[in-house]
Design an enzyme around this catalytic site. Sequence first.
Site, PDB file in Angstrom:
ATOM      1  N   SER A 151       0.835  -1.187   0.000  1.00 49.85           N
ATOM      2  CA  SER A 151       0.000   0.000   0.000  1.00 49.85           C
ATOM      3  C   SER A 151       0.880   1.251   0.000  1.00 49.85           C
ATOM      4  CB  SER A 151      -0.965  -0.056   1.194  1.00 49.85           C
ATOM      5  OG  SER A 151      -1.916   0.966   1.145  1.00 49.85           O
ATOM      6  N   ARG A 212     -12.186   6.756   9.118  1.00 44.97           N
ATOM      7  CA  ARG A 212     -11.687   5.377   9.061  1.00 44.97           C
ATOM      8  C   ARG A 212     -12.774   4.420   8.584  1.00 44.97           C
ATOM      9  NH1 ARG A 212      -7.119   2.398   8.359  1.00 44.97           N
ATOM     10  NH2 ARG A 212      -7.232   0.427   9.486  1.00 44.97           N
ATOM     11  N   ASP A 293      -9.256  -4.406  -6.454  1.00 40.67           N
ATOM     12  CA  ASP A 293      -8.764  -3.357  -5.567  1.00 40.67           C
ATOM     13  C   ASP A 293      -9.284  -2.021  -6.085  1.00 40.67           C
ATOM     14  OD1 ASP A 293      -7.312  -1.415  -4.177  1.00 40.67           O
ATOM     15  OD2 ASP A 293      -5.439  -2.559  -4.234  1.00 40.67           O
ATOM     16  N   HIS A 323      -8.186  -4.234  -1.450  1.00 45.18           N
ATOM     17  CA  HIS A 323      -6.910  -3.593  -1.109  1.00 45.18           C
ATOM     18  C   HIS A 323      -6.267  -4.226   0.115  1.00 45.18           C
ATOM     19  CE1 HIS A 323      -4.041  -0.324  -1.425  1.00 45.18           C
ATOM     20  NE2 HIS A 323      -4.142  -0.112  -0.123  1.00 45.18           N
ATOM     21  N   ASP A 324      -7.044  -4.812   0.988  1.00 44.07           N
ATOM     22  CA  ASP A 324      -6.513  -5.436   2.202  1.00 44.07           C
ATOM     23  C   ASP A 324      -6.040  -6.871   1.985  1.00 44.07           C
ATOM     24  OD1 ASP A 324      -6.618  -3.353   3.949  1.00 44.07           O
ATOM     25  OD2 ASP A 324      -8.352  -4.058   5.079  1.00 44.07           O
TER      26      ASP A 324
END
Length: 348
Positions: A151, A212, A293, A323-324
Site C-alpha cells: 500500500s 476510518r 482493488d 486492497h486489504d
Amino acid sequence: MSYASPSLNRLAEPPILDGIAIPSFPDDAPRAVRGEIVVELPMRHAGTRALTLRYELQGPAGAPVVFVAGGISAHRHLAASGVFPETGWLNDLVGAGRALDPAHRQLLAFDFVGADGRLDAPIDTADQADAIAQLLSALKIACLQAFVGYSYGALVGLQFAIRHPARVEKLIAVSGAHRAHPYAAAWRALQRRAVTLGQLQCADAQGLSLARQFAMLSYRTPEEFGERFDSAPEIVNGRVRVAAEDYLDAAGAQYVARTPVTAYVRLSESIDLHRVDPADVRVPTLVVAVEGDRLVPLSDSVALVEGLGTLGQLRVLRSPYGHDAFLKETDRIDSILTSALRAAGDLA
C-alpha cells in the site's frame, strides 16, 4: 546527525563508531532491537526539519536485510518476538518458514515520518524514502536485499528505488502504483473532510472514526460485505441499523485509539501527493496487484509495469479482500515473496 541509544534486551550500551551507536548482541540474546535517530531531513514541501526516526530491527547479524513498510497505519513493529512480544501489524507474514523469517534475514521497519502527529506539514513519499536512506546510513547498512512495500509502503518503495537505487537489490511493491488514482484520491479527500467537520464540532475523535469507517469500505469489496453482513437491518431506538455498522464502529474506535488526527490527515495527503515516472525506477521490481482493488486499480498496476520495461514483473491475485488482500491472503503473499526473495539472492 545525532543518535539516541536503542532499547536492548539484557545488553550493555552499544559501541560507538564514527559518532553513531551500533547495536551489539551476545550469542544467547534474542536478536531484536528498537532505537531512534534524529536527522535533518530536507523535505520536498516543508523545508529542512529535524525529525526523530524510530525503528525496529529483527534477525541475525550479518544476514541480508529486508526493509518492510506498510499502509499509513503501519509502524516499526512487524511481528511478535521474544524481546517485544506484542502482536505486530504483519504478524502472520513474519515467522519460521516464512519468506520473512527473522531467523534467516534481518527485517527492518520504521515509523513513518509524521506518524507521531507532531509534523503538521505536507509529507511526500520522497521524504519517507530519504529518511529511510538516512536510517540505513546510521545503521551502517550499505544495501538492502529487498524493499517490501504494501500500500503506502509500495509508494515509498518506488521513491526509494528511484532516489537510492544503489541501496536496494529488488523492490516488491504490493497494492501500490506510480500515482494516486483520481477515484481513490477523491475518496480520501472526503475522508479528510469528515475529519475537518469533526474538528469544527470539537469532536476530533468522532471525525477521525468516521473517516476510518469510510476507508474500510474502500479497502474491502462488495463481495466480502455481501458474505459477511447479509442479514436484515434492525430497528434500534427507533432508528434503522444495518448489519455492518457494528464492524465499522469497531474499526473506527480501534483506529482512533492509536492514531493522532494530524498523522492521519498528513499521511492521507501524502498518498495523493505521490506521483513518479515508472521509467525512473532503476531497480528490478515485482508489482503485485489485486483484481478488484478499488484504491489501486489493476489498470494502474499494468501501466506501472509497462513503464518499468524490462525491470518490471506483474503478479495478479483475485481476492474478496480487495486492497486489504496483503493482510488477509497471507499464504499466497508469502509464496510470492519467497519466489521474489530467492530471485534476489536468497539461498533458502
